[in-house]
Design a protein around this motif. Structure first.
Motif, PDB file in Angstrom:
ATOM      1  N   ALA A  56       0.838  -1.198   0.000  1.00 17.01           N
ATOM      2  CA  ALA A  56       0.000   0.000   0.000  1.00 17.01           C
ATOM      3  C   ALA A  56       0.872   1.248   0.000  1.00 17.01           C
ATOM      4  CB  ALA A  56      -0.918  -0.002   1.210  1.00 17.01           C
ATOM      5  N   VAL A  57       0.485   2.215  -0.823  1.00 11.09           N
ATOM      6  CA  VAL A  57       1.141   3.530  -0.846  1.00 11.09           C
ATOM      7  C   VAL A  57       0.156   4.508  -0.224  1.00 11.09           C
ATOM      8  CG1 VAL A  57       2.199   5.318  -2.259  1.00 11.09           C
ATOM      9  CG2 VAL A  57       2.425   2.917  -2.926  1.00 11.09           C
ATOM     10  N   ASP A  58       0.405   4.902   1.038  1.00 11.84           N
ATOM     11  CA  ASP A  58      -0.500   5.731   1.832  1.00 11.84           C
ATOM     12  C   ASP A  58       0.008   7.169   1.815  1.00 11.84           C
ATOM     13  OD1 ASP A  58      -2.032   6.990   3.776  1.00 11.84           O
ATOM     14  OD2 ASP A  58      -2.078   5.233   5.096  1.00 11.84           O
ATOM     15  N   ASN A  59      -0.832   8.101   1.388  1.00 10.53           N
ATOM     16  CA  ASN A  59      -0.393   9.495   1.307  1.00 10.53           C
ATOM     17  C   ASN A  59      -0.053  10.067   2.671  1.00 10.53           C
ATOM     18  OD1 ASN A  59      -3.070   9.527   2.176  1.00 10.53           O
ATOM     19  ND2 ASN A  59      -3.533  11.480   1.180  1.00 10.53           N
ATOM     20  N   ARG A  60      -0.798   9.664   3.721  1.00 13.91           N
ATOM     21  CA  ARG A  60      -0.517  10.191   5.059  1.00 13.91           C
ATOM     22  C   ARG A  60       0.792   9.613   5.606  1.00 13.91           C
ATOM     23  NH1 ARG A  60      -5.409  11.789   7.943  1.00 13.91           N
ATOM     24  NH2 ARG A  60      -4.659  10.650   9.790  1.00 13.91           N
ATOM     25  N   GLU A  61       1.048   8.342   5.272  1.00 13.22           N
ATOM     26  CA  GLU A  61       2.290   7.722   5.717  1.00 13.22           C
ATOM     27  C   GLU A  61       3.494   8.349   5.013  1.00 13.22           C
ATOM     28  OE1 GLU A  61       4.657   5.161   7.930  1.00 13.22           O
ATOM     29  OE2 GLU A  61       2.508   5.603   8.118  1.00 13.22           O
ATOM     30  N   ILE A  62       3.344   8.601   3.706  1.00 10.16           N
ATOM     31  CA  ILE A  62       4.435   9.238   2.958  1.00 10.16           C
ATOM     32  C   ILE A  62       4.733  10.618   3.521  1.00 10.16           C
ATOM     33  CG2 ILE A  62       5.070  10.198   0.711  1.00 10.16           C
ATOM     34  CD1 ILE A  62       5.282   7.234   0.687  1.00 10.16           C
ATOM     35  N   ALA A  63       3.698  11.349   3.947  1.00  9.85           N
ATOM     36  CA  ALA A  63       3.895  12.690   4.485  1.00  9.85           C
ATOM     37  C   ALA A  63       4.668  12.658   5.803  1.00  9.85           C
ATOM     38  CB  ALA A  63       2.546  13.372   4.677  1.00  9.85           C
ATOM     39  N   ARG A  64       4.526  11.572   6.576  1.00 11.43           N
ATOM     40  CA  ARG A  64       5.218  11.493   7.860  1.00 11.43           C
ATOM     41  C   ARG A  64       6.669  11.066   7.711  1.00 11.43           C
ATOM     42  NH1 ARG A  64       0.051   9.503   9.752  1.00 11.43           N
ATOM     43  NH2 ARG A  64       0.695   7.363   9.255  1.00 11.43           N
ATOM     44  N   LEU A  65       6.992  10.420   6.586  1.00 12.36           N
ATOM     45  CA  LEU A  65       8.352   9.942   6.389  1.00 12.36           C
ATOM     46  C   LEU A  65       9.249  11.061   5.875  1.00 12.36           C
ATOM     47  CD1 LEU A  65       7.611   6.480   4.724  1.00 12.36           C
ATOM     48  CD2 LEU A  65       8.249   6.913   7.121  1.00 12.36           C
ATOM     49  N   THR A  66      10.518  10.937   6.155  1.00 16.53           N
ATOM     50  CA  THR A  66      11.492  11.901   5.652  1.00 16.53           C
ATOM     51  C   THR A  66      12.046  11.398   4.326  1.00 16.53           C
ATOM     52  OG1 THR A  66      13.270  10.803   6.878  1.00 16.53           O
ATOM     53  CG2 THR A  66      12.130  12.643   7.964  1.00 16.53           C
ATOM     54  N   GLY A  67      12.347  12.331   3.462  1.00 18.33           N
ATOM     55  CA  GLY A  67      12.864  11.976   2.149  1.00 18.33           C
ATOM     56  C   GLY A  67      11.912  12.421   1.052  1.00 18.33           C
ATOM     57  N   ARG A  68      12.406  12.398  -0.134  1.00 14.09           N
ATOM     58  CA  ARG A  68      11.610  12.827  -1.277  1.00 14.09           C
ATOM     59  C   ARG A  68      10.513  11.806  -1.556  1.00 14.09           C
ATOM     60  NH1 ARG A  68      13.795  13.394  -7.482  1.00 14.09           N
ATOM     61  NH2 ARG A  68      11.869  14.244  -8.379  1.00 14.09           N
ATOM     62  N   PRO A  69       9.248  12.208  -1.775  1.00 13.44           N
ATOM     63  CA  PRO A  69       8.159  11.258  -2.011  1.00 13.44           C
ATOM     64  C   PRO A  69       8.398  10.336  -3.203  1.00 13.44           C
ATOM     65  CG  PRO A  69       7.265  13.412  -1.499  1.00 13.44           C
ATOM     66  CD  PRO A  69       8.750  13.588  -1.617  1.00 13.44           C
ATOM     67  N   GLN A  70       8.996  10.864  -4.284  1.00 12.78           N
ATOM     68  CA  GLN A  70       9.246  10.027  -5.454  1.00 12.78           C
ATOM     69  C   GLN A  70      10.190   8.876  -5.102  1.00 12.78           C
ATOM     70  OE1 GLN A  70       8.057  10.361  -8.988  1.00 12.78           O
ATOM     71  NE2 GLN A  70       8.723   8.267  -8.616  1.00 12.78           N
ATOM     72  N   THR A  71      11.205   9.152  -4.292  1.00 13.57           N
ATOM     73  CA  THR A  71      12.136   8.106  -3.879  1.00 13.57           C
ATOM     74  C   THR A  71      11.434   7.057  -3.035  1.00 13.57           C
ATOM     75  OG1 THR A  71      13.929   9.729  -3.898  1.00 13.57           O
ATOM     76  CG2 THR A  71      14.326   7.669  -2.715  1.00 13.57           C
ATOM     77  N   LEU A  72      10.532   7.482  -2.159  1.00 14.41           N
ATOM     78  CA  LEU A  72       9.802   6.551  -1.305  1.00 14.41           C
ATOM     79  C   LEU A  72       8.863   5.664  -2.129  1.00 14.41           C
ATOM     80  CD1 LEU A  72       8.944   8.999   1.635  1.00 14.41           C
ATOM     81  CD2 LEU A  72      10.760   7.272   1.572  1.00 14.41           C
ATOM     82  N   VAL A  73       8.214   6.232  -3.136  1.00 12.53           N
ATOM     83  CA  VAL A  73       7.304   5.452  -3.989  1.00 12.53           C
ATOM     84  C   VAL A  73       8.102   4.458  -4.823  1.00 12.53           C
ATOM     85  CG1 VAL A  73       5.707   5.597  -5.940  1.00 12.53           C
ATOM     86  CG2 VAL A  73       5.493   7.186  -4.031  1.00 12.53           C
TER      87      VAL A  73
END
Length: 552
Positions: free
Chosen positions: A430-447
């Protein structure tokens, strides 16, 4: 007797008048209709245009030459006919009286009888009888001199059916492109040798293939009434449509607002340009009409940009990553080599199939080689993929949840379904927008990291390998399977039969028998008829293969 001619003949020593309706125009030397008819298409090539002009010149000469000859005849002296060397026909007094009596009492008949002469033919008589019509000559000559209104077809090179397959693909009709490609292979010969050898094998499907048939679909669940989906964007912002710090979207809106203010300050702009009533006082004069412009080839559009816009609206950079990933796999040949080498704007393939412009297919393409099925739940979309005879379905599921503070949770999952078995082959995390917002780092790298294992499994499970060697016995069993498989089109079956024959696993007699079982006499024609005769047959089979029951 208005509009009639009196024809005379002698019967039993007497003179009998016979009235026959006057023909509209006597076919003669003066007739220009065969070269100036609008039914004759004006070909765009310069050679055809010169041919038409030459024909007009020839007919003009044919019309003028008799007039000159008639003048010479009329001026010649002596009672002998110029052509026959015999005494010219002299109208008897009895015939003159008959003609005069027939003309008496006719309303509006002021014209004198057609005169004849004792010494030779009068050119005016022949002129009045033939009545050459030059009224449309100047108009037709002007039309011939005008630039062509049909886009010129480029000089085509290479196999006809392969070129047409590429045309159909560039114009977004993947089913027609596939069938024309199989038709090219079914024709065989040296022209198809390279493409026949390019066949690969799918270990998962356990069959040879040139192109894996993929489809993509979207599924939205949860609070579907929300209008702001808050997808994951590359700058960490969610759902506000901006890119942070007045990014490109914000900048374009500011420019649009400034432009609107400029037009509001100058309301007379439109009036100055278009409200001049003097231009529309009456019907447009012929010389005021714009000159005909040459039509260009219709613009080719392989994919539908609206699909990418909808995917980005729901999933943000997740959809962009999926688009780039599947497109790179198509271009590298991981989905098959059938359409890998298609050029965007070739100069030697034209833009028609059998002389007709290609329309986009019923299912537009999301990326090259992958069609879009629409939106629905995974079960509905899987069933639709099976009906469309697809092999794999990439399903993007989006679950939305709205909170009291109007914040929206957007969770994306991606799965691949094997359409033959209906089972899920691969499912991403799952790719969760709220979880991505809490993580550090660029969103594209996390996805990218979240989907890394997803791509590896796709390549390993759906990858293609070289076609293994077969024994003649296994090849014959494969032919039997093909005959019984209703999900495979006839042209696809013929293409694979040609491969097995080219590899030496089928004899000439076995190939001929297989073609005859599938198509009867038509199959024999495809094998042995000249290419110019076999191509229309195969093209028609390709068109029939993509017809739906409602179209027939």
């Amino acid at each position: 007797m208005d509009g009639n001619l009196a024809y005379y003949r002698r019967v039993s020593g007497g003179v009998i008048a016979q009235s026959v309706p006057k023909p509209a125009r006597i076919p003669s030397f003066f007739d220009f209709s065969d070269c100036l008819s609008p039914d004759i298409p004006l070909m765009p090539h310069s050679s055809s245009l010169h041919h038409r002009r030459s024909r007009v010149a020839i007919h003009c000469f044919r019309g003028i030459l008799p007039c000159i000859l008639l003048l010479l005849i009329g001026n010649s002296s002596g009672p002998h006919n110029f052509w026959l060397g015999t005494p010219a026909f002299a109208q008897t007094s009895e015939m003159e009286e008959m003609e005069a009596s027939m003309r008496e009492g006719e309303p509006g008949e002021d014209a004198a009888p057609i005169p004849t002469t004792q010494t030779g033919s009068d050119p005016s008589v022949i002129w009045r009888m033939v009545e050459p019509d030059f009224s449309n000559l100047s108009t037709e000559l002007a039309r011939l001199a005008a630039p062509p209104t049909v886009a010129p077809q480029p000089l085509r090179t290479g196999p006809v059916l392969l070129n047409e397959s590429h045309v159909a693909f560039r114009y977004g009709n993947l089913p027609l492109a596939e069938e024309l490609f199989f038709a090219h292979l079914a024709l065989g010969g040296d022209a198809a040798a390279e493409d026949l050898d390019a066949i690969q094998f799918s270990p998962l499907l356990r069959r040879p293939t040139w192109h894996l048939r993929w489809g993509m679909a979207l599924g939205v669940s949860g609070d579907t009434d929300v209008t702001d989906f808050h997808p994951v964007l590359d700058d960490g912002e969610h759902g506000d449509g901006q890119h942070g710090d007045g990014g490109p979207d914000r900048q374009s809106r500011d420019e649009q607002d400034a432009m609107n203010e400029q037009f509001e300050d100058e309301p007379e702009f439109m009036e100055d340009e278009f409200s001049d009533e003097s231009r529309f006082d009456g019907p447009m004069n012929e010389r005021d009409r714009p000159a005909p412009t040459t039509q260009t080839a219709p613009p080719a559009q392989t994919t539908d940009p609206k699909i990418e816009m909808r995917l980005s609206e729901l999933t943000g950079i997740v959809g962009h990553t999926l688009t780039q990933g599947m497109q790179s796999r198509f271009e590298s040949g991981k989905l098959g080599s059938a359409f890998q080498q298609i050029k965007e704007d070739p100069a030697d393939e034209g833009f028609t199939v059998g002389g007709e412009v290609v329309n986009a297919g019923d299912m537009p393409m999301w990326v090259p080689g992958i069609v879009y099925l629409g939106e629905g739940n995974v079960r509905e979309m899987s069933q639709k993929a099976i009906e469309e005879k697809l092999e794999f379905l990439l399903f993007v599921a989006v679950n939305l949840k709205r909170f009291r503070n109007d914040d929206v949770e957007n969770i994306c999952r991606v799965k691949v379904v094997d359409c033959k078995s209906g089972k899920t082959l691969i499912a991403s995390g799952a790719v969760d927008n709220r979880e991505i917002a809490r993580l550090t780092g660029r969103p594209q790298t996390l996805v990218d990291k979240q989907l890394e294992s997803f791509w590896k499994i796709i390549d390993s499970r759906t990858g293609l390998t070289p076609l293994p060697a077969l024994s003649p016995e296994i090849a014959r069993r494969r032919i039997t399977q093909l005959m019984e498989d209703a999900s495979v089109s006839t042209l696809r079956k013929l293409a694979e039969i040609q491969v097995l024959h080219r590899k030496g696993w089928l004899t000439d007699a076995e190939r001929e028998e297989s073609f005859q079982i599938l198509l009867g006499k038509t199959g024999i024609q495809i094998l042995y008829a000249p290419t110019r005769d076999a191509v229309p047959i195969l093209r028609n089979l390709a068109r029939q293969a993509i017809q739906r029951p409602s179209d027939s």
